[in-house]
Design a protein around this motif. Structure first.
Motif, PDB file in Angstrom:
ATOM      1  N   LEU A  49       0.838  -1.194   0.000  1.00  0.00           N
ATOM      2  CA  LEU A  49       0.000   0.000   0.000  1.00  0.00           C
ATOM      3  C   LEU A  49       0.876   1.248   0.000  1.00  0.00           C
ATOM      4  CD1 LEU A  49      -2.463  -1.235   2.783  1.00  0.00           C
ATOM      5  CD2 LEU A  49      -2.846  -1.290   0.307  1.00  0.00           C
ATOM      6  N   ASN A  50       0.221   2.407   0.021  1.00  0.00           N
ATOM      7  CA  ASN A  50       0.914   3.690   0.062  1.00  0.00           C
ATOM      8  C   ASN A  50       0.213   4.615   1.042  1.00  0.00           C
ATOM      9  OD1 ASN A  50       2.875   3.568  -2.243  1.00  0.00           O
ATOM     10  ND2 ASN A  50       0.995   3.134  -3.352  1.00  0.00           N
ATOM     11  N   ILE A  51       0.951   5.627   1.498  1.00  0.00           N
ATOM     12  CA  ILE A  51       0.276   6.740   2.162  1.00  0.00           C
ATOM     13  C   ILE A  51      -0.406   7.511   1.041  1.00  0.00           C
ATOM     14  CG2 ILE A  51       0.523   8.878   3.466  1.00  0.00           C
ATOM     15  CD1 ILE A  51       3.036   7.669   4.764  1.00  0.00           C
ATOM     16  N   ILE A  52      -1.715   7.626   1.106  1.00  0.00           N
ATOM     17  CA  ILE A  52      -2.455   8.349   0.053  1.00  0.00           C
ATOM     18  C   ILE A  52      -3.025   9.666   0.552  1.00  0.00           C
ATOM     19  CG2 ILE A  52      -2.965   6.269  -1.284  1.00  0.00           C
ATOM     20  CD1 ILE A  52      -5.856   6.437  -0.125  1.00  0.00           C
ATOM     21  N   GLY A  53      -2.832   9.938   1.846  1.00  0.00           N
ATOM     22  CA  GLY A  53      -3.353  11.195   2.346  1.00  0.00           C
ATOM     23  C   GLY A  53      -3.083  11.417   3.813  1.00  0.00           C
ATOM     24  N   ILE A  54      -3.534  12.569   4.251  1.00  0.00           N
ATOM     25  CA  ILE A  54      -3.418  13.010   5.639  1.00  0.00           C
ATOM     26  C   ILE A  54      -4.774  13.574   6.033  1.00  0.00           C
ATOM     27  CG2 ILE A  54      -2.346  14.737   7.148  1.00  0.00           C
ATOM     28  CD1 ILE A  54       0.199  14.450   5.455  1.00  0.00           C
ATOM     29  N   TYR A  55      -5.156  13.325   7.274  1.00  0.00           N
ATOM     30  CA  TYR A  55      -6.379  13.951   7.775  1.00  0.00           C
ATOM     31  C   TYR A  55      -6.044  14.831   8.970  1.00  0.00           C
ATOM     32  CZ  TYR A  55      -6.740  10.730  11.767  1.00  0.00           C
ATOM     33  OH  TYR A  55      -6.512  10.036  12.929  1.00  0.00           O
ATOM     34  N   HIS A  56      -6.884  15.811   9.191  1.00  0.00           N
ATOM     35  CA  HIS A  56      -6.770  16.638  10.395  1.00  0.00           C
ATOM     36  C   HIS A  56      -8.109  17.308  10.659  1.00  0.00           C
ATOM     37  CE1 HIS A  56      -5.988  19.815   7.383  1.00  0.00           C
ATOM     38  NE2 HIS A  56      -6.253  20.705   8.330  1.00  0.00           N
ATOM     39  N   SER A  57      -8.204  17.875  11.847  1.00  0.00           N
ATOM     40  CA  SER A  57      -9.445  18.551  12.220  1.00  0.00           C
ATOM     41  C   SER A  57      -9.252  20.057  12.204  1.00  0.00           C
ATOM     42  CB  SER A  57      -9.903  18.095  13.607  1.00  0.00           C
ATOM     43  OG  SER A  57      -8.944  18.423  14.591  1.00  0.00           O
ATOM     44  N   HIS A  58     -10.371  20.753  12.079  1.00  0.00           N
ATOM     45  CA  HIS A  58     -10.417  22.200  12.221  1.00  0.00           C
ATOM     46  C   HIS A  58     -11.348  22.510  13.387  1.00  0.00           C
ATOM     47  CE1 HIS A  58      -9.041  23.743   7.985  1.00  0.00           C
ATOM     48  NE2 HIS A  58      -8.090  23.097   8.631  1.00  0.00           N
ATOM     49  N   PRO A  59     -10.791  22.694  14.594  1.00  0.00           N
ATOM     50  CA  PRO A  59     -11.636  23.024  15.743  1.00  0.00           C
ATOM     51  C   PRO A  59     -12.321  24.383  15.570  1.00  0.00           C
ATOM     52  CG  PRO A  59      -9.469  22.265  16.458  1.00  0.00           C
ATOM     53  CD  PRO A  59      -9.393  22.507  14.975  1.00  0.00           C
ATOM     54  N   ASP A  60     -13.643  24.350  15.653  1.00  0.00           N
ATOM     55  CA  ASP A  60     -14.470  25.560  15.561  1.00  0.00           C
ATOM     56  C   ASP A  60     -14.236  26.368  14.281  1.00  0.00           C
ATOM     57  OD1 ASP A  60     -15.736  25.036  18.065  1.00  0.00           O
ATOM     58  OD2 ASP A  60     -13.939  25.783  19.071  1.00  0.00           O
ATOM     59  N   HIS A  61     -13.903  25.665  13.211  1.00  0.00           N
ATOM     60  CA  HIS A  61     -13.737  26.273  11.890  1.00  0.00           C
ATOM     61  C   HIS A  61     -14.281  25.315  10.833  1.00  0.00           C
ATOM     62  CE1 HIS A  61     -11.430  29.871  12.888  1.00  0.00           C
ATOM     63  NE2 HIS A  61     -10.845  29.137  13.816  1.00  0.00           N
ATOM     64  N   PRO A  62     -14.630  25.844   9.654  1.00  0.00           N
ATOM     65  CA  PRO A  62     -15.145  24.983   8.582  1.00  0.00           C
ATOM     66  C   PRO A  62     -14.099  23.981   8.077  1.00  0.00           C
ATOM     67  CG  PRO A  62     -15.525  27.316   8.092  1.00  0.00           C
ATOM     68  CD  PRO A  62     -14.624  27.254   9.291  1.00  0.00           C
ATOM     69  N   ALA A  63     -14.559  22.938   7.447  1.00  0.00           N
ATOM     70  CA  ALA A  63     -13.698  21.882   6.883  1.00  0.00           C
ATOM     71  C   ALA A  63     -13.192  22.305   5.506  1.00  0.00           C
ATOM     72  CB  ALA A  63     -14.466  20.570   6.815  1.00  0.00           C
ATOM     73  N   ILE A  64     -12.559  23.470   5.487  1.00  0.00           N
ATOM     74  CA  ILE A  64     -12.006  24.056   4.262  1.00  0.00           C
ATOM     75  C   ILE A  64     -10.524  24.299   4.508  1.00  0.00           C
ATOM     76  CG2 ILE A  64     -12.070  26.070   2.739  1.00  0.00           C
ATOM     77  CD1 ILE A  64     -15.028  26.400   3.581  1.00  0.00           C
ATOM     78  N   PRO A  65      -9.649  23.924   3.568  1.00  0.00           N
ATOM     79  CA  PRO A  65      -8.209  24.083   3.810  1.00  0.00           C
ATOM     80  C   PRO A  65      -7.800  25.537   3.998  1.00  0.00           C
ATOM     81  CG  PRO A  65      -8.626  22.950   1.710  1.00  0.00           C
ATOM     82  CD  PRO A  65      -9.942  23.373   2.258  1.00  0.00           C
ATOM     83  N   SER A  66      -6.864  25.736   4.905  1.00  0.00           N
ATOM     84  CA  SER A  66      -6.287  27.062   5.131  1.00  0.00           C
ATOM     85  C   SER A  66      -5.105  27.261   4.181  1.00  0.00           C
ATOM     86  CB  SER A  66      -5.803  27.176   6.578  1.00  0.00           C
ATOM     87  OG  SER A  66      -4.699  26.306   6.786  1.00  0.00           O
TER      88      SER A  66
END
Length: 155
Positions: free
Chosen positions: A92-109
């Motif tokens: 397999l491969n690393i295909i991604g990374i996840y993280h949370s946005h506390p009290d903010h929208p799920a939109i990349p900064s």
């Protein structure tokens, strides 16, 4: 290849949401292990990791960052290397990374974009008042700008 589709099992998404809730109000982070195929990326495993961001972390300008782990995340390089080896041993491969946005929208900064790697999926869960909400996925286009990825839950 349709690289704008991420396929995962419902329990993978639940693991990400649970991790975000358990670390609130800090950002959680982790690795997404899977396979790349014609139909997009398929998640096989989720690996929660420690958020190692600290006030000594710097940005690409070399200036110290005043944000804490409630606004940023980092995964230790040795954790990334070990996960890559483990994934490779499983075909397999690393295909991604996840993280949370506390009290903010799920939109990349902008910081998310600056640290993003091409071909990875970036799953973001919005955690408001300790409760996980919207989950989105993003990947960089050929101009290093985030574009949304469809999340298809495998049943």
């Amino acid at each position: 290849m349709n690289s704008r589709v991420l396929k995962l099992l419902p329990h993978h998404q639940q693991m990400i949401c649970n991790h975000g809730e358990s670390t609130y109000p800090q950002e959680c982070c982790g690795l997404v292990i899977g396979v790349l195929g014609r139909g997009g990326k398929t998640v096989i495993d989720i690996i929660p990791t420690e958020n190692t961001w600290n006030s000594q972390s710097g940005d690409f300008s070399g200036e110290p960052i005043v944000h804490t782990s409630s606004k940023r995340y980092a995964i230790a390089p040795q954790v990334m290397l070990q996960a890559q080896k483990t994934a490779r041993d499983r075909g397999l491969n690393i295909i991604g990374i996840y993280h949370s946005h506390p009290d903010h929208p799920a939109i990349p900064s902008e910081c998310d974009r600056l640290y993003a790697w091409a071909e990875y999926s970036y799953i973001i869960v919005s955690v408001n008042n300790g409760k996980a909400g919207t989950v989105t996925s993003w990947s960089l286009d050929e101009h290093d700008q985030f574009q949304p990825e469809s999340i298809n839950k495998i049943i």
